[in-house]
Design a protein around this motif. Structure first.
Motif, PDB file in Angstrom:
ATOM      1  N   ALA A   1     -47.988 -12.643  14.022  1.00 22.97           N
ATOM      2  CA  ALA A   1     -48.736 -11.606  13.315  1.00 22.97           C
ATOM      3  C   ALA A   1     -48.420 -11.367  11.894  1.00 22.97           C
ATOM      4  N   VAL A   2     -47.081 -11.531  11.860  1.00 24.21           N
ATOM      5  CA  VAL A   2     -46.295 -11.374  10.699  1.00 24.21           C
ATOM      6  C   VAL A   2     -45.912 -12.694  10.093  1.00 24.21           C
ATOM      7  N   PRO A   3     -46.497 -13.053   8.749  1.00 21.29           N
ATOM      8  CA  PRO A   3     -46.291 -14.463   8.512  1.00 21.29           C
ATOM      9  C   PRO A   3     -44.945 -14.878   8.356  1.00 21.29           C
ATOM     10  N   VAL A   4     -44.618 -16.137   8.727  1.00 19.64           N
ATOM     11  CA  VAL A   4     -43.333 -16.661   8.472  1.00 19.64           C
ATOM     12  C   VAL A   4     -43.090 -17.950   7.847  1.00 19.64           C
ATOM     13  N   ASN A   5     -42.443 -17.905   6.671  1.00 15.09           N
ATOM     14  CA  ASN A   5     -42.298 -19.176   6.054  1.00 15.09           C
ATOM     15  C   ASN A   5     -41.869 -20.418   6.628  1.00 15.09           C
TER      16      ASN A   5
ATOM     17  N   VAL B   1     -42.341 -13.614  17.348  1.00 14.28           N
ATOM     18  CA  VAL B   1     -42.181 -12.122  17.112  1.00 14.28           C
ATOM     19  C   VAL B   1     -40.949 -12.407  15.916  1.00 14.28           C
ATOM     20  N   PRO B   2     -41.481 -12.511  14.672  1.00 15.48           N
ATOM     21  CA  PRO B   2     -40.151 -12.573  13.624  1.00 15.48           C
ATOM     22  C   PRO B   2     -39.390 -11.216  13.442  1.00 15.48           C
ATOM     23  N   ARG B   3     -38.077 -11.603  12.833  1.00 13.27           N
ATOM     24  CA  ARG B   3     -37.574 -10.319  12.322  1.00 13.27           C
ATOM     25  C   ARG B   3     -37.996  -9.744  10.940  1.00 13.27           C
ATOM     26  N   HIS B   4     -38.480  -8.589  10.916  1.00 19.40           N
ATOM     27  CA  HIS B   4     -39.219  -8.271   9.730  1.00 19.40           C
ATOM     28  C   HIS B   4     -38.990  -6.801   9.751  1.00 19.40           C
ATOM     29  N   PRO B   5     -38.564  -6.295   8.369  1.00 29.47           N
ATOM     30  CA  PRO B   5     -38.382  -6.970   7.337  1.00 29.47           C
ATOM     31  C   PRO B   5     -36.869  -7.288   7.329  1.00 29.47           C
ATOM     32  N   PRO B   6     -36.490  -8.399   6.321  1.00 32.93           N
ATOM     33  CA  PRO B   6     -35.067  -8.815   6.398  1.00 32.93           C
ATOM     34  C   PRO B   6     -34.228  -7.743   5.984  1.00 32.93           C
ATOM     35  N   ALA B   7     -33.145  -7.844   6.179  1.00 32.26           N
ATOM     36  CA  ALA B   7     -32.136  -6.721   5.630  1.00 32.26           C
ATOM     37  C   ALA B   7     -32.294  -6.350   4.246  1.00 32.26           C
ATOM     38  N   ASP B   8     -32.516  -7.459   3.337  1.00 34.71           N
ATOM     39  CA  ASP B   8     -32.586  -7.148   1.986  1.00 34.71           C
ATOM     40  C   ASP B   8     -33.676  -6.372   1.450  1.00 34.71           C
ATOM     41  N   ARG B   9     -34.657  -6.314   2.361  1.00 32.50           N
ATOM     42  CA  ARG B   9     -35.901  -5.641   1.920  1.00 32.50           C
ATOM     43  C   ARG B   9     -35.935  -4.098   2.281  1.00 32.50           C
ATOM     44  N   TRP B  10     -35.027  -3.604   2.964  1.00 33.18           N
ATOM     45  CA  TRP B  10     -34.957  -2.190   3.302  1.00 33.18           C
ATOM     46  C   TRP B  10     -34.361  -1.494   2.206  1.00 33.18           C
ATOM     47  N   GLU B  11     -34.780  -0.220   1.853  1.00 36.91           N
ATOM     48  CA  GLU B  11     -34.161   0.689   1.092  1.00 36.91           C
ATOM     49  C   GLU B  11     -33.661   1.878   1.847  1.00 36.91           C
TER      50      GLU B  11
ATOM     51  N   ASP C   1     -53.850  -3.113  18.366  1.00 40.95           N
ATOM     52  CA  ASP C   1     -54.027  -2.863  19.728  1.00 40.95           C
ATOM     53  C   ASP C   1     -52.347  -2.797  20.514  1.00 40.95           C
ATOM     54  N   GLY C   2     -51.599  -2.502  19.654  1.00 41.45           N
ATOM     55  CA  GLY C   2     -50.380  -2.329  20.505  1.00 41.45           C
ATOM     56  C   GLY C   2     -49.518  -3.596  20.639  1.00 41.45           C
ATOM     57  N   THR C   3     -49.956  -4.676  20.290  1.00 40.34           N
ATOM     58  CA  THR C   3     -49.008  -5.967  20.382  1.00 40.34           C
ATOM     59  C   THR C   3     -47.845  -5.826  19.331  1.00 40.34           C
ATOM     60  N   LEU C   4     -46.845  -6.404  19.859  1.00 39.73           N
ATOM     61  CA  LEU C   4     -45.587  -6.418  19.084  1.00 39.73           C
ATOM     62  C   LEU C   4     -45.558  -7.638  17.995  1.00 39.73           C
ATOM     63  N   ALA C   5     -45.468  -7.197  16.806  1.00 36.17           N
ATOM     64  CA  ALA C   5     -45.716  -8.146  15.906  1.00 36.17           C
ATOM     65  C   ALA C   5     -44.553  -8.263  15.055  1.00 36.17           C
ATOM     66  N   ALA C   6     -43.397  -7.752  14.998  1.00 41.50           N
ATOM     67  CA  ALA C   6     -42.428  -7.979  14.383  1.00 41.50           C
ATOM     68  C   ALA C   6     -41.348  -7.005  14.688  1.00 41.50           C
ATOM     69  N   VAL C   7     -39.876  -7.426  14.606  1.00 39.72           N
ATOM     70  CA  VAL C   7     -38.974  -6.592  14.747  1.00 39.72           C
ATOM     71  C   VAL C   7     -38.063  -6.690  13.906  1.00 39.72           C
ATOM     72  N   GLY C   8     -37.686  -5.614  13.197  1.00 43.03           N
ATOM     73  CA  GLY C   8     -36.384  -5.324  12.212  1.00 43.03           C
ATOM     74  C   GLY C   8     -35.311  -4.810  12.500  1.00 43.03           C
ATOM     75  N   ARG C   9     -34.038  -5.106  12.036  1.00 43.52           N
ATOM     76  CA  ARG C   9     -32.860  -4.512  12.556  1.00 43.52           C
ATOM     77  C   ARG C   9     -32.179  -4.209  11.112  1.00 43.52           C
ATOM     78  N   VAL C  10     -31.427  -2.828  11.185  1.00 43.18           N
ATOM     79  CA  VAL C  10     -30.510  -2.716   9.916  1.00 43.18           C
ATOM     80  C   VAL C  10     -29.770  -1.564  10.510  1.00 43.18           C
ATOM     81  N   ALA C  11     -28.772  -1.489   9.999  1.00 41.95           N
ATOM     82  CA  ALA C  11     -27.651  -0.535  10.070  1.00 41.95           C
ATOM     83  C   ALA C  11     -27.328   0.097   8.720  1.00 41.95           C
ATOM     84  N   ALA C  12     -26.822   1.532   8.923  1.00 39.11           N
ATOM     85  CA  ALA C  12     -26.296   2.399   8.179  1.00 39.11           C
ATOM     86  C   ALA C  12     -25.381   3.118   8.471  1.00 39.11           C
ATOM     87  N   THR C  13     -24.498   3.479   7.553  1.00 42.17           N
ATOM     88  CA  THR C  13     -23.422   4.485   7.936  1.00 42.17           C
ATOM     89  C   THR C  13     -23.195   5.617   7.091  1.00 42.17           C
TER      90      THR C  13
END
Length: 598
Positions: free
Chosen positions: A135-139, A220-230, A292-304
């Motif tokens: 659902a989220v394009p993967v290159n 189910v790709p990992r999105h957004p990548p860590a460098d795309r978070w603010e 419709d609630g289908t899981l399209a992507a999962v992104g993970r990030v951590a902050a301190t």
């Protein structure tokens, strides 16, 4: 003759074959120079295809060389696409052949022969379709497809699977519409590269493919990548933002072992998580779902979150009004409140306590004013930076300042007159001593100790300036300075030189002699223990030794007709005590009445 003709014909055919092979060798050998570029690569591929399936691999190589020269042109060129579909089909690259045919169809250039080849691949080649959907394009994603029972595949199936493996090893793209792979009929294991940017599937999954049918492999790709978070982490909160995808909903989850917390949910692409501990790492999971609630992507990030502040600096300075200014600055880190304390022998004295929304990172506090004593003393201050819930401050800074002793006496007074201004200078004993204020008097002739001309409220002042109308007359002035601490005047007997005697002549005698009379003559009962008397009439003030004073300059057109009069007794220790208060009323310049006019 007949034999000779047959021999000639045979020799001609042999020479023709040799010539063709020479041309062939030249074409192959000179491909890098004579046949360079996109057009030459495409022409070589078409030449190889005309030679039959034996040269299919050569045709593929030439087509890829042309594609490398101009990829966009290749996938928009019906000639290249048709040649690619034929060459890929001849060499067992069924998936790539189908992609070329699908592109031809999208361009509206799918001819009869190409359509027949497409129908064959989809229905007559014993192949099934695996549609890879994201659902989220993967290159680019890499994985392997392996048969559970390779012996069950025929030669063509094994070749197709081998060529598909080469393609997947280079990585493929996937999107919402899906990318179709042609796979022989059978049962397969799909193994994903552990480094693939996927949340799922992971490891190995099983697929069963039937000829002519389609099975979906959902990514189910990992999105957004860590460098795309603010991410902006504060002391007890973290603000997060991420690039949005059209038509998607998001759920941000704070991950805690066994107790995940949904922080935000909806279509917004930003969120703020509050109420966090200081100095801890917080892990987040962003779930992107379709309508419709289908899981399209999962992104993970951590902050301190910010750790508690660990550095503080403070500085204290004695001000002109004998107050102490305490300034502080804190380093990076979390802080919930700041306390400023004066350390005293009898216990700490809280000067200031500050909390948000007031600024905490830096600031100032003021303590005092302080009354100087007989000796100098040190004032010590402590600045504490606190984090809520802590048993002790996270950072502490200390500062000290010396309060000088009080002035014992004024040692020397000098004055200068320049262009209508009088400047009075003085020194104190001790030299560094201070007073709360300094009262400046001027003395001319006898009868009074001095007339008040001004006051300085700077504890460290050593000069005073005032303007005069007559600089020549001002040059006869003699000035003296009285330091004041609280209500006490600090007197120096050395400068009390005037006699302060009452006039010898009465008013009648002075009038007969043509001597000027004062505007106000005032006498009062002596006060026991008084060293001096200060007489204040309106804004004028004079000092006298005896309980008698005369004042001039009251009856002018510019002054009023009512004056509050106060007489102070100044004791031997400098204390001032009011002993007389009057409300003086009179008419200036009285005019004669009607009877007098007649």
């Amino acid at each position: 003759m007949g034999r000779r003709n047959e021999t000639v014909k045979a020799g001609g055919r042999a020479r023709l074959r040799i010539g063709r092979w020479i041309v062939w060798a030249l074409l192959v050998g000179l491909g890098g120079s004579a046949w360079a570029g996109y057009e030459s690569g495409l022409e070589r591929a078409e030449f190889y295809l005309s030679r039959g399936a034996t040269y299919g691999s050569d045709a593929v190589r030439s087509l890829r060389e042309a594609e490398a020269e101009d990829p966009q042109r290749a996938w928009a060129d019906p000639r290249w696409l048709l040649a690619a579909a034929r060459a890929y089909a001849q060499t067992g690259r069924a998936t790539e052949s189908l992609w070329a045919l699908d592109r031809l169809e999208a361009l509206g250039k799918l001819g009869q022969d190409a359509a027949a080849l497409r129908d064959h691949l989809l229905g007559g080649a014993g192949l099934g379709r695996v549609r890879v959907v994201s659902a989220v394009p993967v290159n680019r994603v890499e994985f392997r497809i392996e048969a559970e029972d390779p012996a069950a595949l025929d030669v063509a199936g094994r070749k197709t699977l081998e060529r598909l493996g080469e393609l997947l090893g280079r990585g493929i793209a996937a999107g919402p519409a899906g990318t179709v792979l042609l796979v022989p009929e059978g049962r397969f294991r799909v193994t994903f590269d552990p480094s693939a940017p996927l949340e799922s599937p992971k490891g190995t999954v099983e697929l069963e493919v039937w000829a002519g049918d389609e099975v979906t492999l959902r990514l189910v790709p990992r999105h957004p990548p860590a460098d795309r978070w603010e991410i902006a982490a504060g002391a007890r909160a973290v603000s997060l933002a991420w690039p949005g995808l059209g038509g998607m909903r998001y759920r941000l989850v704070r991950e805690r072992p066994g107790d995940p917390v949904v922080v935000c949910e909806g279509e917004a692409t930003s969120c703020r998580d509050e109420g966090l501990p200081v100095g801890v790492e917080v892990a987040y999971r962003l779930e992107t779902r379709t309508a419709d609630g289908t899981l399209a992507a999962v992104g993970r990030v951590a902050a301190t979150t910010l750790p508690p502040v660990d550095r503080a600096a403070a500085e204290a300075a004695l001000q002109a009004d004998l107050r102490v200014g305490i300034a502080w600055a804190l380093g990076e880190g979390a802080v919930d409140r700041v306390r400023v304390v004066r350390e005293d022998a009898e216990g700490d004295v809280a000067i200031l306590e500050r909390r948000p929304p007031d600024p905490l990172r830096e600031g100032q506090a003021v303590d005092g004013p302080f009354v100087p004593g007989g000796t100098a003393r040190v004032l010590s201050y402590r600045v504490e930076a606190w984090v809520e819930g802590a048993e002790r401050p996270a950072a502490v800074a200390r500062a000290e300042v010396e309060l000088p002793p009080r002035v014992r006496r004024v040692a020397q007074v000098a004055e200068s007159v320049d262009r209508g201004a009088v400047v009075v200078y003085w020194e104190t004993v001790p030299r560094e001593a201070v007073a709360e204020r300094y009262r400046i008097y001027r003395q001319r002739g006898s009868g009074t100790l001095g007339e008040f001309v001004g006051e300085v409220t700077d504890a460290f002042a050593r000069e005073f300036l005032y303007e005069v109308a007559d600089p020549v007359a001002a040059s006869e002035f003699r000035h003296f300075v009285i330091p004041v601490v609280g209500e006490d005047w600090i007197l120096d007997p050395e400068w009390i030189q005037a006699t302060g005697e009452e006039p010898d002549q009465t008013f009648d005698k002075r009038r007969r002699m043509g001597m000027p009379l004062p505007d106000l003559a005032l006498a009062w009962d002596p006060c026991q223990g008084a060293r001096l008397y200060a007489v204040v009439v309106g804004e004028k003030e004079i000092l006298v030794k005896r309980p008698y004073a005369e004042l001039d300059g009251l009856q002018t057109a510019l002054l009023g007709t009512r004056y509050p009069v106060t007489v102070y007794a100044v004791g031997t220790q400098g204390q001032r005590t009011p002993i007389l208060r009057l409300d003086l009323s009179y008419e200036a310049y009285p005019r004669p009445g009607k009877e007098e006019q007649r």
